[in-house]
Scaffold this motif. Structure first.
Motif: not given
Length: 145
Positions: A44-48, A84-96
């Protein structure tokens, strides 16, 4: 999930928020309230973007744009879904964190919002206790519309 861990399994650990500093995160305790399932993963754009299925008994504690912990990482939900719910993981969170490794079908540990749990108890929505604080009481005192 924890029963499937072995030596070398990567896990997420966040430092506790200090009471002497500015609050810069969600209030979480590190407990596991239940196990959810990743139902969908997509770019989703730059996120997951993840759609997470939540056990029925925990859904009432989750709000759109509210806090939830997934596998030990405190996050903000995007929206509620039917299960349930949806959420997006931004690049920093994905990396860390380990969240970028998750795929559809994966089980995740969930911790729901602690404030929602306390509000439920204060409002008397538990089976073993009835509170004097009701929606009518809150409305009469200017706290509820």
């Amino acid at each position: 999930r924890i029963g499937q861990w072995s030596a070398g399994t990567r896990v997420n650990l966040e430092k506790a928020m200090l009471p002497t500093t500015r609050m810069g995160g969600h209030i979480v305790s590190g407990h596991v309230d239940g196990v959810g399932t990743i139902r969908k993963r997509e770019a989703d754009a730059r996120s997951i973007r993840f759609d997470v299925e939540v056990p029925a008994e925990l859904r009432r504690y989750i709000a759109a744009k509210g806090s939830v912990t997934v596998d030990g990482v405190s996050l903000t939900t995007n929206a509620l879904t039917a299960t349930g719910f949806s959420l997006n993981i931004v690049p920093h969170t994905a990396q860390e964190t380990t969240l970028a490794d998750l795929q559809a079908g994966a089980e995740v540990h969930l911790e729901v919002d602690v404030i929602a749990r306390y509000l439920e108890q204060l409002l008397g929505h538990t089976q073993d206790q009835r509170s004097q604080i009701t929606p009518a009481f809150l409305a009469e005192n200017g706290f509820w519309k």
